[in-house]
Design a protein around this motif. Structure first.
Motif, PDB file in Angstrom:
ATOM      1  N   PRO A   1     -17.212  -2.371  -0.904  1.00  0.00           N
ATOM      2  CA  PRO A   1     -15.913  -2.394  -1.583  1.00  0.00           C
ATOM      3  C   PRO A   1     -14.753  -2.005  -0.662  1.00  0.00           C
ATOM      4  N   HIS A   2     -13.665  -2.729  -0.795  1.00  0.00           N
ATOM      5  CA  HIS A   2     -12.448  -2.459  -0.036  1.00  0.00           C
ATOM      6  C   HIS A   2     -11.228  -2.550  -0.955  1.00  0.00           C
ATOM      7  N   SER A   3     -10.181  -1.843  -0.562  1.00  0.00           N
ATOM      8  CA  SER A   3      -8.858  -2.060  -1.145  1.00  0.00           C
ATOM      9  C   SER A   3      -7.940  -2.584  -0.047  1.00  0.00           C
ATOM     10  N   PHE A   4      -6.706  -2.939  -0.417  1.00  0.00           N
ATOM     11  CA  PHE A   4      -5.825  -3.639   0.509  1.00  0.00           C
ATOM     12  C   PHE A   4      -4.397  -3.109   0.462  1.00  0.00           C
ATOM     13  N   ILE A   5      -3.764  -3.126   1.634  1.00  0.00           N
ATOM     14  CA  ILE A   5      -2.331  -2.900   1.776  1.00  0.00           C
ATOM     15  C   ILE A   5      -1.714  -4.191   2.286  1.00  0.00           C
ATOM     16  N   ILE A   6      -0.631  -4.642   1.667  1.00  0.00           N
ATOM     17  CA  ILE A   6       0.079  -5.843   2.102  1.00  0.00           C
ATOM     18  C   ILE A   6       1.440  -5.411   2.625  1.00  0.00           C
ATOM     19  N   SER A   7       1.746  -5.795   3.868  1.00  0.00           N
ATOM     20  CA  SER A   7       2.960  -5.335   4.538  1.00  0.00           C
ATOM     21  C   SER A   7       3.797  -6.520   5.003  1.00  0.00           C
ATOM     22  N   CYS A   8       5.113  -6.315   4.989  1.00  0.00           N
ATOM     23  CA  CYS A   8       6.044  -7.296   5.546  1.00  0.00           C
ATOM     24  C   CYS A   8       7.359  -6.602   5.832  1.00  0.00           C
ATOM     25  N   ASN A   9       7.810  -6.701   7.081  1.00  0.00           N
ATOM     26  CA  ASN A   9       9.114  -6.172   7.453  1.00  0.00           C
ATOM     27  C   ASN A   9       9.263  -4.693   7.086  1.00  0.00           C
ATOM     28  N   GLY A  10       8.203  -3.941   7.255  1.00  0.00           N
ATOM     29  CA  GLY A  10       8.251  -2.514   6.984  1.00  0.00           C
ATOM     30  C   GLY A  10       7.985  -2.113   5.551  1.00  0.00           C
ATOM     31  N   ILE A  11       7.854  -3.085   4.651  1.00  0.00           N
ATOM     32  CA  ILE A  11       7.577  -2.814   3.236  1.00  0.00           C
ATOM     33  C   ILE A  11       6.074  -2.920   3.009  1.00  0.00           C
ATOM     34  N   LYS A  12       5.516  -1.966   2.234  1.00  0.00           N
ATOM     35  CA  LYS A  12       4.076  -1.953   1.987  1.00  0.00           C
ATOM     36  C   LYS A  12       3.795  -1.845   0.493  1.00  0.00           C
ATOM     37  N   VAL A  13       2.931  -2.748   0.019  1.00  0.00           N
ATOM     38  CA  VAL A  13       2.467  -2.737  -1.367  1.00  0.00           C
ATOM     39  C   VAL A  13       0.941  -2.645  -1.329  1.00  0.00           C
ATOM     40  N   GLY A  14       0.374  -1.732  -2.117  1.00  0.00           N
ATOM     41  CA  GLY A  14      -1.067  -1.527  -2.102  1.00  0.00           C
ATOM     42  C   GLY A  14      -1.724  -1.877  -3.414  1.00  0.00           C
ATOM     43  N   VAL A  15      -2.990  -2.267  -3.328  1.00  0.00           N
ATOM     44  CA  VAL A  15      -3.810  -2.537  -4.512  1.00  0.00           C
ATOM     45  C   VAL A  15      -4.959  -1.533  -4.509  1.00  0.00           C
TER      46      VAL A  15
ATOM     47  N   GLY B   1       1.000 -15.792   7.730  1.00  0.00           N
ATOM     48  CA  GLY B   1       2.439 -15.973   7.879  1.00  0.00           C
ATOM     49  C   GLY B   1       3.061 -14.668   8.350  1.00  0.00           C
ATOM     50  N   ASP B   2       4.063 -14.196   7.623  1.00  0.00           N
ATOM     51  CA  ASP B   2       4.688 -12.910   7.943  1.00  0.00           C
ATOM     52  C   ASP B   2       4.083 -11.752   7.165  1.00  0.00           C
ATOM     53  N   LEU B   3       3.044 -12.020   6.385  1.00  0.00           N
ATOM     54  CA  LEU B   3       2.354 -10.961   5.661  1.00  0.00           C
ATOM     55  C   LEU B   3       1.232 -10.391   6.526  1.00  0.00           C
ATOM     56  N   GLU B   4       1.077  -9.071   6.480  1.00  0.00           N
ATOM     57  CA  GLU B   4      -0.051  -8.412   7.123  1.00  0.00           C
ATOM     58  C   GLU B   4      -0.886  -7.738   6.040  1.00  0.00           C
ATOM     59  N   ILE B   5      -2.167  -8.069   6.001  1.00  0.00           N
ATOM     60  CA  ILE B   5      -3.061  -7.528   4.977  1.00  0.00           C
ATOM     61  C   ILE B   5      -4.098  -6.664   5.680  1.00  0.00           C
ATOM     62  N   THR B   6      -4.143  -5.387   5.292  1.00  0.00           N
ATOM     63  CA  THR B   6      -5.067  -4.431   5.888  1.00  0.00           C
ATOM     64  C   THR B   6      -6.034  -3.942   4.827  1.00  0.00           C
ATOM     65  N   ALA B   7      -7.318  -4.058   5.120  1.00  0.00           N
ATOM     66  CA  ALA B   7      -8.367  -3.606   4.203  1.00  0.00           C
ATOM     67  C   ALA B   7      -8.874  -2.243   4.635  1.00  0.00           C
ATOM     68  N   PHE B   8      -9.361  -1.469   3.662  1.00  0.00           N
ATOM     69  CA  PHE B   8      -9.992  -0.195   3.992  1.00  0.00           C
ATOM     70  C   PHE B   8     -11.111   0.092   2.997  1.00  0.00           C
ATOM     71  N   PRO B   9     -12.193   0.730   3.454  1.00  0.00           N
ATOM     72  CA  PRO B   9     -13.320   1.043   2.572  1.00  0.00           C
ATOM     73  C   PRO B   9     -12.961   2.114   1.559  1.00  0.00           C
ATOM     74  N   LYS B  10     -13.653   2.087   0.422  1.00  0.00           N
ATOM     75  CA  LYS B  10     -13.443   3.045  -0.658  1.00  0.00           C
ATOM     76  C   LYS B  10     -14.785   3.300  -1.333  1.00  0.00           C
ATOM     77  N   PHE B  11     -14.804   4.223  -2.279  1.00  0.00           N
ATOM     78  CA  PHE B  11     -16.008   4.503  -3.055  1.00  0.00           C
ATOM     79  C   PHE B  11     -15.991   3.693  -4.349  1.00  0.00           C
ATOM     80  N   HIS B  12     -17.009   2.849  -4.526  1.00  0.00           N
ATOM     81  CA  HIS B  12     -17.206   2.110  -5.766  1.00  0.00           C
ATOM     82  C   HIS B  12     -18.631   1.585  -5.748  1.00  0.00           C
TER      83      HIS B  12
END
Length: 275
Positions: A125-139, A109-120
């Motif tokens: 293993p990956h973590s994620f950033i969720i973006s919409c309309n310039g707002i970003k929330v990360g896990v 939809g209007d959400l953009e989910i970006t994954a990136f590798p990490k150490f685990h």
């Protein structure tokens, strides 16, 4: 368009994070049962019918336990790497399986989910950033060390779920055997309170919300870590994500000013689509 988010559960007994805009929602991991996920969302006034996809960080059972039932019941695509799928031990119908490329956004939809590798200590293993309309929330959970990828993406977020797994003294003096202590703090395990605080103080004090996540039952104390972060919060709302229940739903309506992303050497990891 605002972003809203909540932790449905956070800890070694199960992890599940919900992020939505006005029209669509996703889950990052689903480590509690389908029934429990539904009950917690219903208490918050949320509905599984709005969820469009599940994104999987890695194969450990506290992150994937509920996925097969949830995905089949609601016919949800599951975004997962091939290596993680092989290690997960569960089977899903092929039409529900999707994959992703690190550092490339997936549009839901209007959400953009970006994954990136990490150490685990997991397969891919990956973590994620969720973006919409310039707002970003990360896990940002299940992180061995704050590597350059973590620092880069964390510094760009307006809010984040950040692992604060253990207090160093409690782990050192606790009942865990040496090999487990070494695994937790060995660079491919989990972030300590101090590591998480340093990451936040150096890269995250511009955030509106920080949800401290994946706290150890035996090696941490919610009051201790909450006080530690609140004393350095500089206006960021600090919340401890519970091991036993959902948090409130938090909202970001307008993006605040965030620092220019720090330059980092990024290892681009690509995965082919499942056949």
């Amino acid at each position: 368009m605002a972003l809203s988010f909540t932790s449905l559960n956070s800890g070694s007994n199960g992890n599940c994070y919900y992020i939505e805009n006005q029209n669509d929602a996703i889950l990052v991991d689903a480590g509690i049962t389908c029934r429990e996920t539904e009950k917690r969302m219903e208490r918050l006034g949320l509905s599984m019918t709005k969820v469009r996809a599940i994104f999987v960080s890695h194969e450990h059972s506290d992150h994937i336990r509920g996925i097969p039932v949830i995905a089949k019941k609601y016919k949800l695509p599951v975004f997962i790497t091939e290596g993680t799928l092989k290690k997960s031990g569960f089977s899903l119908e092929s039409h529900l399986l999707r994959t992703f490329k690190a550092h490339e956004a997936v549009q839901i939809g209007d959400l953009e989910i970006t994954a990136f590798p990490k150490f685990h200590d997991a397969s891919e293993p990956h973590s994620f950033i969720i973006s919409c309309n310039g707002i970003k929330v990360g896990v940002f959970t299940d992180i061995g060390i704050p590597c350059e990828n973590v620092i880069r993406y964390f510094s760009a977020c307006h809010a984040a779920f950040l692992e604060a797994n253990y207090d160093e003294d409690m782990l050192e003096n606790g009942r865990y055997p040496y090999h487990l202590k070494a695994r937790i703090r060995g660079g491919h395990g989990h972030l300590s309170n101090k590591q998480a605080l340093d990451l936040f103080c150096n890269n995250g004090t511009h955030m509106s919300h920080l949800l401290l996540s994946h706290l150890s039952r035996d090696n941490n104390n919610p009051d201790l870590v909450l006080e530690l972060f609140k004393s350095r919060s500089q206006g960021t709302e600090i919340i401890v994500a519970s091991r036993e229940m959902e948090t409130k739903v938090y909202h970001i309506i307008h993006p605040s000013i965030v620092p220019i992303e720090k330059k980092a050497k990024i290892e681009f990891v690509q995965y082919s689509l499942f056949s």
